[in-house]
Design an enzyme around this catalytic site. Structure first.
Site, mmCIF file in Angstrom:
data_model
loop_
_atom_site.group_PDB
_atom_site.id
_atom_site.type_symbol
_atom_site.label_atom_id
_atom_site.label_comp_id
_atom_site.label_asym_id
_atom_site.label_seq_id
_atom_site.Cartn_x
_atom_site.Cartn_y
_atom_site.Cartn_z
ATOM 1 N N CYS A 21 4.180 -57.686 3.674
ATOM 2 C CA CYS A 21 5.253 -58.494 3.076
ATOM 3 C C CYS A 21 5.705 -59.564 4.062
ATOM 4 O O CYS A 21 5.862 -60.737 3.711
ATOM 5 C CB CYS A 21 6.447 -57.618 2.701
ATOM 6 S SG CYS A 21 6.127 -56.366 1.454
ATOM 7 N N ASP A 405 15.658 -63.286 46.543
ATOM 8 C CA ASP A 405 16.458 -64.229 47.317
ATOM 9 C C ASP A 405 17.476 -63.422 48.127
ATOM 10 O O ASP A 405 17.953 -62.387 47.668
ATOM 11 C CB ASP A 405 17.171 -65.188 46.366
ATOM 12 C CG ASP A 405 18.038 -66.182 47.102
ATOM 13 O OD1 ASP A 405 17.551 -66.790 48.063
ATOM 14 O OD2 ASP A 405 19.215 -66.337 46.725
ATOM 15 N N ASP A 578 20.027 -66.199 41.958
ATOM 16 C CA ASP A 578 21.342 -66.309 41.326
ATOM 17 C C ASP A 578 21.351 -67.155 40.065
ATOM 18 O O ASP A 578 22.384 -67.300 39.426
ATOM 19 C CB ASP A 578 22.373 -66.843 42.333
ATOM 20 C CG ASP A 578 22.023 -68.241 42.846
ATOM 21 O OD1 ASP A 578 21.164 -68.903 42.222
ATOM 22 O OD2 ASP A 578 22.609 -68.663 43.857
ATOM 23 N N ASP A 582 18.154 -71.289 42.375
ATOM 24 C CA ASP A 582 16.809 -70.724 42.307
ATOM 25 C C ASP A 582 16.087 -71.028 41.003
ATOM 26 O O ASP A 582 15.020 -70.484 40.748
ATOM 27 C CB ASP A 582 16.874 -69.200 42.490
ATOM 28 C CG ASP A 582 17.516 -68.815 43.807
ATOM 29 O OD1 ASP A 582 17.194 -69.453 44.818
ATOM 30 O OD2 ASP A 582 18.346 -67.892 43.822
#
Length: 681
Positions: A21, A405, A578, A582
């Site tokens: 369907c 990081d 963050d 970045d």
């Protein structure tokens, strides 16, 4: 036309009974002019369309769906919405089918059997026949086609036998097949409702009214009428209505459903609050900043909804198979009927063909992937982990290297004094006392860290005069009749022009960092740290966190190159940062994971977003992706195996149609129930 210029519509769809369907609707929507992409999700009962509004309108999509015989109900598409209807139809089918089986086994009067079968076929089974007719009108076939052909053939043949006075009837087979399928679908729908609990829970967090303070008077205002800049009041036990800033008051706020953080967060003037959070203690007055769809809560809901409606690449094979499956089954059933007609009476040939039609319904195949993705992304949202869909889940499972990081990810971003070195005749305490006294009026984070270190050691500070901040070079002040200079970027302390000592200052490592890194390594992952700090500082932080691989003295714009280097070495890289500086590295990585506190930037930045600044969330997100993909593969295996084994067994005449219908219903329930196991991790 660029992707940015396209509009998106999410439509609830009713009446779908299987993956075929969804495929039919998807094909029709994709062929509409101006449509860039159309995707229909059977598990969530939704159609998502990206389109050029200058060429086509949402109303055209509604008409196309309705022309196919399906519906577009007002409001949200809720997978459990059909459950009451299935329950009523199931009750009618069971009440009539149970005595019918007894009469049939006892070879009772055919007219009695007809009387009991009519309500089942005419009422309980009506949706199957309506769906099959609609599919036929549009030259397609789906699960309804298989059920309608199977039960319809059994009923009509039995009706013919009854009218001519015969006794070889199969009313009980038609009735029991419909009853079992309805019972199975009712159970399946209830389980799918459980799979979609995450969105409902998030939607329930939004209070319908807010307490707005205007002209000194508090009044309950519908949430839709709250405007940015309004001053709102929330009392203990109440929910924050919109995103904003605290202006007055102090309280502890429970943000667990937004961030997954179990402990309440202290809020004071200047702190941010988010819609849906619960105010636990004091009263707060806060200024509305983001309202309506702009709140973090509403963006989370939209992100989870999009994720739950997405596909994983692993599902493509199932999509292709389900697209051609029904027509293939019809052909197999026809061949089965023709072969058995030469070997046995008409009734036997018909029963075996019906068994093929029923056992082959590809429901489990259509549910194998989307339900698991629904549960996985929903579970992630409950834990403050936002995953951007099935593709991100699948890529996350293959990650073998995690690049972290340093600032804000491994460390808190708050500098701290780690060591004090003194040059004779000065002592460590004297060096710290003089430096902190000179820095006591400084607003620089390093200066504040020095003052906090002195306070932590119980060192009394002296008054300082002649304070001067030397831009980029530190501070100078007169302390106790002596000239004290604290240099930057390090922290060399000079007294009357003579070096008295130095301070080692670095970001404080997050409390959970070492344990989180250990967990990542226990999962077989290679963990790297990237930072712009000097190598000596980076190595000190890495030792505390238990990280062996370091990239130091890397400028923000060079982080993307570090990701590329690891990828060039054959690594599949998750980059955690963050979500602000970045962003390029997050985009380059195989998986970008944004560490955030509910900021709008963090929500948009990565493939996965953590709504809390907790490094444990990285391992939790990867573990969730592995668990979800493992469940998907189990589902696909059993769905394929079920059909691969069931069809030849039925074609050989070794499977009664009633047992086939029970097995078919059970396969769908099994897939959905197995998917719910994702929540247990």
């Amino acid at each position: 036309m660029s992707a940015a210029a396209l509009e998106r519509a999410d439509l609830p769809v009713s009446g779908m009974t299987c993956a075929a369907c969804a495929r039919t609707i998807e094909r029709a929507l994709s062929q509409a002019p101006g449509v860039s992409r159309a995707q229909v999700n059977f598990a969530t009962s939704t159609a998502t369309v990206e389109f050029d509004a200058a060429r086509v309108q949402v109303g055209d999509f509604v008409n196309a769906i309705e022309d196919l015989g399906y519906g577009v109900p007002a409001g949200e598409a809720v997978p459990g919405a059909r459950e009451p209807g299935y329950r009523r139809q199931s009750i009618v089918a069971i009440v009539c089918a149970a005595p019918l089986v007894g009469i049939g086994m006892a070879h009772g009067p055919a007219w009695w059997q007809l009387a009991l079968a009519l309500p089942v076929v005419g009422y309980a089974g009506a949706p199957f026949y309506a769906g099959a007719w609609s599919a036929l009108r549009h030259r397609s076939a789906n699960m309804n086609t298989l059920i309608a052909l199977g039960t319809g053939a059994a009923f009509l043949y039995s009706l013919y036998e009854t009218l001519r006075g015969g006794h070889e009837v199969y009313f009980e087979a038609a009735a029991v097949i419909i009853a079992l399928i309805l019972v199975g679908r009712s159970i399946e729908t209830r389980a799918r409702g459980r799979a979609s609990e995450a969105i409902r829970k998030l939607m329930d967090l939004q209070p319908p009214v807010a307490l707005v303070l205007r002209d000194g008077v508090e009044s309950e205002t519908p949430i839709e009428q709250v405007l940015p800049g309004d001053l709102l009041v929330v009392r203990p036990g109440g929910r924050i209505a919109v995103d904003g800033w605290v202006r007055e008051g102090q309280s502890a706020v429970d943000e667990a459903m937004l961030t997954g953080e179990s402990l309440p967060v202290d809020k004071r003037p200047g702190d941010r609050v988010f819609a849906g959070a619960i105010n636990r203690s004091g009263s707060l007055r806060y200024e509305a900043q983001k309202v309506g769809r702009g709140t973090v809560l509403q963006r989370m809901i939209e992100m989870v909804r999009q994720a739950q409606g997405s596909r994983a690449p692993v599902a493509r094979l199932a999509d292709v198979v389900s697209g051609y499956f029904t027509m293939g089954v019809l052909l197999v059933a026809l061949v089965t009927f023709a072969v058995w007609l030469f070997l046995a009476p008409f009734g036997t040939a018909m029963v075996n063909a019906v068994a093929v039609l029923i056992i082959a319904c590809p429901c489990a195949l259509g549910l194998a992937t989307p339900v698991a993705i629904m549960v996985g992304t929903g579970r992630g949202a409950e834990r403050g982990i936002l995953i951007k869909g099935g593709e991100a889940l699948e890529r996350a499972e293959r990650i073998d290297t995690v690049l972290l990081d340093k600032t804000g990810t491994i460390t808190s971003g708050q500098p701290r004094v780690f060591a004090v070195h003194a040059a004779p005749p000065f002592s460590e305490e004297e060096v710290l006392r003089l430096a902190a006294s000179a820095e006591r009026d400084s607003e620089h984070p390093l200066g504040q860290a020095i003052v906090e270190a002195a306070k932590a050691r119980g060192i009394a500070l002296e008054a300082a005069t002649g304070f001067a901040a030397l831009a980029g070079h530190g501070v100078r002040a007169r302390v106790g009749g002596r000239d004290v200079t604290v240099g930057r970027p390090g922290a060399t302390v000079a007294v009357d022009g003579v070096v008295a000592g130095s301070l080692e200052i670095a970001d404080a490592i997050k409390p959970e960092a070492a344990a989180a890194v250990r967990r990542l390594r226990s999962m077989g992952l290679e963990v790297w740290m990237v930072t712009g700090d000097r190598r000596e500082t980076a190595e000190a932080i890495a030792r505390q966190a238990g990280i062996e691989h370091i990239r130091a003295e890397v400028l923000p714009e060079q982080k993307v190159d570090e990701v590329k280097k690891l990828q060039a070495a054959g690594k599949r890289v998750l980059m955690a940062g963050d979500g602000i500086n970045d962003a390029p590295a997050l985009a380059q990585a195989d998986i970008g994971l944004a560490m955030g506190s509910g900021t709008a930037v963090a929500i948009e930045a990565g493939d996965i977003t953590l709504m809390r600044d907790d490094l444990n969330g990285v391992a939790e997100a990867l573990a969730l992706s592995r668990r979800t993909m493992r469940i998907i593969r189990q589902n696909l295996f059993w769905a394929f195996a079920y059909n691969a084994l069931g069809i030849p067994v039925a074609a050989l005449g070794l499977l009664n149609p009633m047992l086939a219908s029970a097995a078919m219903a059970l396969s769908s329930v099994t897939v959905v129930t197995n998917s719910l196991r994702v929540r247990r991790g």
